[in-house]
Write a protein that holds these residues in place. Structure first.
Motif, short mmCIF file in Angstrom:
data_model
loop_
_atom_site.label_atom_id
_atom_site.label_comp_id
_atom_site.label_asym_id
_atom_site.label_seq_id
_atom_site.Cartn_x
_atom_site.Cartn_y
_atom_site.Cartn_z
N PRO B 20 7.14 -28.65 -5.01
CA PRO B 20 8.26 -28.03 -5.70
C PRO B 20 8.62 -26.69 -5.05
CG PRO B 20 6.24 -27.76 -6.96
CD PRO B 20 5.88 -28.58 -5.77
N VAL B 21 9.89 -26.38 -5.04
CA VAL B 21 10.31 -25.08 -4.53
C VAL B 21 11.19 -24.39 -5.55
CG1 VAL B 21 10.22 -25.67 -2.09
CG2 VAL B 21 12.32 -26.07 -3.38
N ASN B 22 11.32 -23.11 -5.38
CA ASN B 22 12.03 -22.31 -6.34
C ASN B 22 13.31 -21.77 -5.72
OD1 ASN B 22 12.83 -20.48 -8.24
ND2 ASN B 22 11.18 -19.01 -7.81
N ILE B 23 14.43 -22.39 -6.06
CA ILE B 23 15.73 -21.89 -5.59
C ILE B 23 16.53 -21.46 -6.81
CG2 ILE B 23 17.86 -22.44 -4.35
CD1 ILE B 23 16.35 -24.63 -2.87
N ALA B 24 16.93 -20.21 -6.82
CA ALA B 24 17.70 -19.71 -7.96
C ALA B 24 19.10 -20.32 -7.94
CB ALA B 24 17.78 -18.19 -7.90
N PHE B 107 8.94 -22.00 2.16
CA PHE B 107 10.04 -21.61 3.04
C PHE B 107 10.45 -22.76 3.96
CE2 PHE B 107 9.17 -16.74 3.01
CZ PHE B 107 9.36 -16.76 1.64
N ALA B 108 9.47 -23.53 4.41
CA ALA B 108 9.78 -24.65 5.31
C ALA B 108 10.68 -25.65 4.58
CB ALA B 108 8.50 -25.31 5.78
#
Lengths: 290, 485
Positions: B20-24, B107-108
């Protein structure tokens, strides 16, 4: 009866030869006491272009061994020493005091010795082997930019001129020089010394003429790799930078007086840096080098 | 993942990256250490080029925003950052390197989602290399007097940096790390299609505790970039992008004393000689042109093959191309990801048409491209004339133009016959010949028996119309110091 002096015809220096300007024009800069210095060639755009062709065809200068370039720069000093009194006379004609003229000639000759020594040392001093984090041999070396156009210092007619040219050719470039407009005599005599100093024809080409007129042609020429300029007005700087985008020639403006700076950094200013990679086989490095 | 028609059922199973990634939902500018709303309250969206789906929206930078950022950078330069010792500066930069390493996976993934490059590349190259650039440059901060002997160490002031979309995070690192190590402060404008990882970098910079205003990030398109470049209080302009825009930038600041470095386009020659190790060479050609979908300024877009090995090389190259997996960039099996934007895809397709019109022969492996998103299969043109558009102009896509040669002087002549001079490659088993050729090529980076290798210690940059100045290594520090003669 008094002997009649033989007066000298002042010419351009292109490709190791001494042509008159193709334009047939001349100008008469004023010397000491308002006396005209002579009929000096007013070089044209066409002369400049011819000189660039000569300079381009002499770029094998950059492939010579640096040791050989070094000896030739030393030879220039030898030739200048023999003409020291002529240069002094000309500097005096152009308004210098006897003491200042003497000092400028000495400085100029010593600059040849200084830069002769750098020819085979700047590479060693400033190149690098780069410790990359992979199984490669990686190194960066300097390589001459190619053909450099020079706007010589206006006031320092000999030491400034040589202080500009020497680092350029020490690094293996060839050049086309527009001499000081108001004090052109030493530049012309310098070309005679260069012609007899083992420097191949075309490595240094010297024009006399009007900077305003030639500036745009120098900036826009597509086969000039860099411009090195001294005593440049703000509007001339802007013009050169703007026109340089034609082929992204490098525009280098000397802040310091080239007559007074002795440093390897002016050599590096007309060098490109080339970085080369090659794999190294290694039984301990992880993964293949390719 | 896209299945290739020619593959039987035993093809690769999908292996999508699923962390999971965190993108606002929305990002503001990062100015003076704070997230700052755009003065005009305008935002634009950034999308995933592999799906066409919107990822987030980011602030559109106005002249006023840029001015605020430059003022913050100036205050930091005159204040805390300018007065700090090299040792302490370096410690901050080391912190940035470490924080990137800690969040590398996140980041990747965001890099791949925002830009379309295969996760394998962003995971193994872009992000670790970016961290390494910070780590490498950090160590220089208190040793600068050794870099350029007898030259007083003098930083420039405020650096305005405009970076492209092909290596968004890596380019930010290439620009910011040396600028900070040498004591400058920064206003960075990321590319409009790939702003997210630069904004994630802003988070890292905030977490690292850098003094306010040392690094400012303003997002936007060309106009925002122009505002950065033309701001009167910017001392240094660093640009990576096309040669056309680079020339415009030089022109626009011609009547100022701003120091410029430009990393521009390329049309690299990749040369295979008859004695080359052909399998490795073919691998290098594939890496040279299909790495990052060919969105690489130093891509080996012109292949020169010695005539007597031409048939063998082309047979092997086509075989290898058939195995390339084109599709979901987040799939770890993917070799060729999505084209960065619709506009770039149109440009590439225009060049492919131009190649066909010019009479060259085309080869593209059969592959099923995903229905949505921007895609271009790996493409090779043979029978290409030296004068052909596809051999002269930078395409910035997965399109290779192949020419042949007989002698070494001939190939040197052909390879150098271009206004560009960024990179080149030579494949040859004989050392004396290899170094004769690498020495004669007018290019800033030359790979012998390898291609597209990068390292923080290795200077990168071009000859001729590929720009000037170097990034990386000892020589790269020179771009951010006053070395005027």
């Amino acid at each position: 009866m008094k002997r009649i002096e033989v007066l000298k015809t002042y010419k351009l220096y292109i490709g190791g030869k001494f042509p008159r300007t193709e334009s047939g024009r001349y100008y008469q800069p004023e010397g000491r006491g308002g006396k005209a210095l002579g009929n000096i060639c007013q070089g044209s755009r066409k002369d400049f272009r011819n000189a660039v062709v000569a300079a381009r065809s002499a770029t094998s200068w950059g492939k010579r061994d640096p040791f050989n370039r070094s000896q030739i720069l030393y030879r220039i000093a030898e030739m200048l020493e023999g003409r020291a009194s002529q240069f002094e006379d000309e500097l005096k004609q152009q308004g210098s005091t006897a003491a200042a003229a003497r000092k400028e000639v000495e400085t100029a000759i010593d600059q040849c010795i200084y830069y002769a020594g750098w020819c085979d040392k700047y590479q060693q001093t400033f190149s690098s082997v780069n410790p990359v984090a992979s199984a490669h041999f990686n190194f960066s070396v300097y390589q001459p930019m190619g053909v450099v156009a020079v706007l010589a210092p206006e006031k320092s007619a000999l030491a400034g001129l040589l202080g500009t040219i020497l680092p350029i050719i020490a690094g293996g470039n060839t050049c086309v020089v527009l001499a000081s407009e108001s004090k052109p005599l030493c530049a012309i005599t310098l070309s005679e010394a260069l012609a007899t100093s083992d420097l191949p024809g075309g490595v240094v080409n010297i024009l006399t003429g009007n900077r305003d007129e030639l500036l745009e042609h120098i900036g826009t020429h597509m086969d000039v790799n860099a411009v090195v300029a001294s005593d440049v007005s703000d509007s001339h700087k802007a013009s050169l930078r703007e026109n340089a985008i034609s082929n992204l020639k490098r525009a280098i403006f000397c802040k310091e007086d080239p007559a007074k700076t002795e440093s390897p950094y002016p050599i590096l200013a007309t060098q490109e840096i080339k970085t080369t990679w090659h794999p190294v086989e290694s039984s301990i490095a992880a993964g293949g080098g390719y | 993942m896209a299945k290739k028609k020619s593959s039987p059922d035993w093809g690769l199973a999908p292996a999508p990256e699923s962390s999971p990634v965190n993108i606002a939902k929305r990002y503001d500018h990062f100015i003076n250490g704070k997230w700052t709303k755009p003065s005009a309250r305008k935002y634009f969206s950034t999308t995933n080029p592999a799906t066409g789906r919107k990822l987030s929206e980011v602030a559109e930078g106005s002249k006023k925003d840029v001015d605020t950022a430059v003022k913050a950078a100036r205050a930091a330069y005159n204040g805390a950052w300018g007065k700090m010792s090299g040792r302490e500066r370096g410690k901050y930069i080391y912190r940035i390197a470490r924080l990137i390493q800690e969040r590398a996976r996140e980041f990747a993934i965001i890099e791949t989602m925002d830009g379309g490059k295969p996760i394998r590349e962003s995971r193994d190259i872009d992000i670790p290399l970016a961290a390494n650039h910070f780590f490498y440059n950090a160590g220089w901060a208190d040793k600068l007097e050794y870099a350029f002997p007898n030259m007083p160490v003098k930083s420039l002031g405020v650096a305005g940096q405009v970076i492209p979309w092909n290596f968004p995070f890596l380019m930010a690192a290439w620009k910011i790390a040396p600028a900070l190590a040498t004591g400058n402060t920064v206003v960075l404008k990321p590319a409009e299609t790939t702003p997210l990882t630069a904004l994630k970098l802003a988070e890292v910079i905030a977490d690292a505790g850098l003094p306010d205003g040392v690094v400012n990030i303003v997002t936007g398109a060309g106009e925002t970039g122009a505002a950065v470049v033309n701001h009167p209080d910017v001392d240094k302009v660093a640009f990576t992008g096309s040669t056309g825009v680079g020339k415009l930038i030089q022109k626009s600041v011609a009547n100022t004393e701003k120091k410029i470095t430009l990393e521009l386009g390329g049309k690299a020659a990749n040369i295979i000689l008859e004695d080359a190790p052909i399998d490795q060479a073919v691998e290098g050609v594939v890496n040279g042109i299909y790495f990052n979908q060919g969105h690489v300024c130093c891509a080996g877009s012109r292949l020169f093959v010695q005539e007597n090995i031409y048939d063998e090389v082309m047979w092997k190259l086509k075989q290898r191309m058939d195995t390339l997996v084109v599709g979901d960039p987040l799939d770890k099996n993917t070799d060729v990801g999505a084209i960065n934007s619709k506009a770039q895809l149109r440009t590439i397709n225009r060049y492919i048409k131009e190649g066909l019109k010019g009479g060259a022969d085309i080869y593209q492996p059969e592959c099923e491209l995903p229905a949505k998103g921007n895609w271009c299969p790996p493409t090779v043109f043979t029978n290409v004339a030296q004068s052909a558009v596809i051999a002269r102009e930078e395409i910035f896509g997965p399109v290779l133009a192949v020419q042949t040669f007989r002698t070494v002087p001939e190939v040197i002549e052909k390879a150098n016959n271009t206004p560009y001079g960024l990179s080149a490659g030579v494949w040859c088993d004989k050392g004396s010949r290899l170094f004769q050729i690498t020495g004669a090529l007018d290019a800033g980076v030359v790979w012998g028996n390898t291609f597209n290798k990068f390292d923080p210690t290795s200077p990168f940059g071009g000859f001729k119309e590929s720009g000037y100045g170097r990034e990386g290594g000892l020589h790269g520090l020179g771009a951010y110091l006053d070395l005027s003669i």
